[in-house]
Design a protein around this motif. Structure first.
Motif, PDB file in Angstrom:
ATOM      1  N   UNK A  95      32.973  34.774  18.905  1.00 51.32           N
ATOM      2  CA  UNK A  95      31.610  35.344  18.896  1.00 51.32           C
ATOM      3  C   UNK A  95      30.139  34.699  17.868  1.00 51.32           C
ATOM      4  N   UNK A  96      29.617  35.087  18.575  1.00 55.73           N
ATOM      5  CA  UNK A  96      28.266  34.450  17.661  1.00 55.73           C
ATOM      6  C   UNK A  96      26.967  35.365  17.735  1.00 55.73           C
ATOM      7  N   UNK A 155      28.249  41.222  15.395  1.00 57.36           N
ATOM      8  CA  UNK A 155      29.073  41.074  16.269  1.00 57.36           C
ATOM      9  C   UNK A 155      30.236  41.518  15.264  1.00 57.36           C
ATOM     10  N   UNK A 156      30.391  42.867  14.191  1.00 51.39           N
ATOM     11  CA  UNK A 156      31.282  43.332  13.994  1.00 51.39           C
ATOM     12  C   UNK A 156      31.357  44.288  15.003  1.00 51.39           C
ATOM     13  N   UNK A 157      30.511  44.837  15.831  1.00 49.15           N
ATOM     14  CA  UNK A 157      31.339  45.696  16.930  1.00 49.15           C
ATOM     15  C   UNK A 157      32.200  45.060  18.108  1.00 49.15           C
ATOM     16  N   UNK A 162      34.515  33.350  14.314  1.00 46.90           N
ATOM     17  CA  UNK A 162      32.553  33.923  14.486  1.00 46.90           C
ATOM     18  C   UNK A 162      32.384  32.835  14.136  1.00 46.90           C
ATOM     19  N   UNK A 163      30.936  32.463  15.440  1.00 53.16           N
ATOM     20  CA  UNK A 163      30.148  31.569  15.004  1.00 53.16           C
ATOM     21  C   UNK A 163      29.247  31.937  13.756  1.00 53.16           C
ATOM     22  N   UNK A 164      29.491  31.907  12.514  1.00 52.69           N
ATOM     23  CA  UNK A 164      28.088  31.395  11.390  1.00 52.69           C
ATOM     24  C   UNK A 164      28.834  30.703  10.451  1.00 52.69           C
ATOM     25  N   UNK A 165      26.833  30.721   9.935  1.00 54.33           N
ATOM     26  CA  UNK A 165      27.329  29.311   8.781  1.00 54.33           C
ATOM     27  C   UNK A 165      27.042  30.531   7.344  1.00 54.33           C
ATOM     28  N   UNK A 166      26.792  31.816   7.676  1.00 49.52           N
ATOM     29  CA  UNK A 166      26.907  32.102   6.492  1.00 49.52           C
ATOM     30  C   UNK A 166      28.587  33.257   5.887  1.00 49.52           C
ATOM     31  N   UNK A 167      28.730  32.358   4.860  1.00 49.51           N
ATOM     32  CA  UNK A 167      29.769  33.228   4.318  1.00 49.51           C
ATOM     33  C   UNK A 167      30.651  34.728   4.587  1.00 49.51           C
ATOM     34  N   UNK A 202      33.838  29.099  12.712  1.00 45.22           N
ATOM     35  CA  UNK A 202      33.002  28.284  13.377  1.00 45.22           C
ATOM     36  C   UNK A 202      31.655  28.070  12.878  1.00 45.22           C
ATOM     37  N   UNK A 203      31.632  26.769  12.824  1.00 45.92           N
ATOM     38  CA  UNK A 203      30.611  26.977  11.553  1.00 45.92           C
ATOM     39  C   UNK A 203      29.266  25.739  11.794  1.00 45.92           C
ATOM     40  N   UNK A 204      28.771  25.928  12.503  1.00 46.66           N
ATOM     41  CA  UNK A 204      27.329  25.330  13.095  1.00 46.66           C
ATOM     42  C   UNK A 204      27.091  24.148  12.374  1.00 46.66           C
TER      43      UNK A 204
END
Length: 186
Positions: free
Chosen positions: A81-82, A102-104, A121-126, A141-143
């Motif tokens: 999910x991104x 993304x949360x819902x 979770x497709x994100x680069x933010x912690x 999943x960190x791009x």
């Protein structure tokens, strides 16, 4: 890496999940909760930002669940999910907007999908990853391959979850794809 080397990797085991590398192919279904997806399959209507409108949010969540259920029926092990488009030229969004997107969807997927389905979770933010894990995601999943947010690696270690490291070649001198990816991940 050779095929022989890939088959000697130890299994990845966490929170009741077990991935045996080299034994089978794992498929990841992608859920883009964006209006401007690189693949053109974003679930948000054009011009939509955050999912503050309950009617739009419900429609997007229903579409995401239906898409994920189809992916799982077709053999996907992972649902990714991104909330921020990674297409070339895409504008970054705020962490708050990414979370609203993304949360819902993650909460609904966790409730609707079989327990063995891995949600990433497709994100680069912690902070986005932290809240997504609390909402039901199982993997990060960190791009940016842990380069964009110095807290991401610590979060993954703290939570004991695997990370998919992507080689993001933006601003990176490109020569040849395989050696470029190896240099980036090194």
């Amino acid at each position: 890496m050779s095929i022989a080397a890939a088959t000697t990797l130890p299994p990845t085991i966490w929170d009741g999940y077990h991935l045996e590398w080299g034994q089978r192919t794992y498929v990841m279904g992608i859920i883009n909760v964006t209006p401007d997806s690189f693949a053109g399959d974003g679930l948000l209507p054009a011009g939509t930002g955050a999912l503050r409108d309950p009617a739009v949010r419900d429609q997007v969540v229903q579409r995401a669940v239906a898409q994920a259920q189809q992916f799982v029926a077709e053999g996907a092990t992972f649902i990714d999910v991104g909330g921020e488009s990674t297409r070339p030229g895409a504008s970054p969004i705020s962490p708050a907007e990414e979370l609203e997107r993304v949360l819902p969807v993650i909460r609904a997927l966790r409730a609707a999908l079989p327990a063995e389905t891995i949600i990433s979770i497709d994100t680069y933010r912690a902070e986005v990853a932290r809240q997504a894990l609390e909402a039901g995601a199982n993997l990060i999943n960190d791009i940016w391959g842990l380069r964009a947010d110095p807290e991401m690696a610590a979060l993954a270690a703290e939570r004991g979850v695997p990370v998919v490291l992507m080689a993001n070649m933006r601003g990176f001198q490109k020569r040849e794809i395989v050696s470029d990816v190896l240099r980036f991940l090194a």
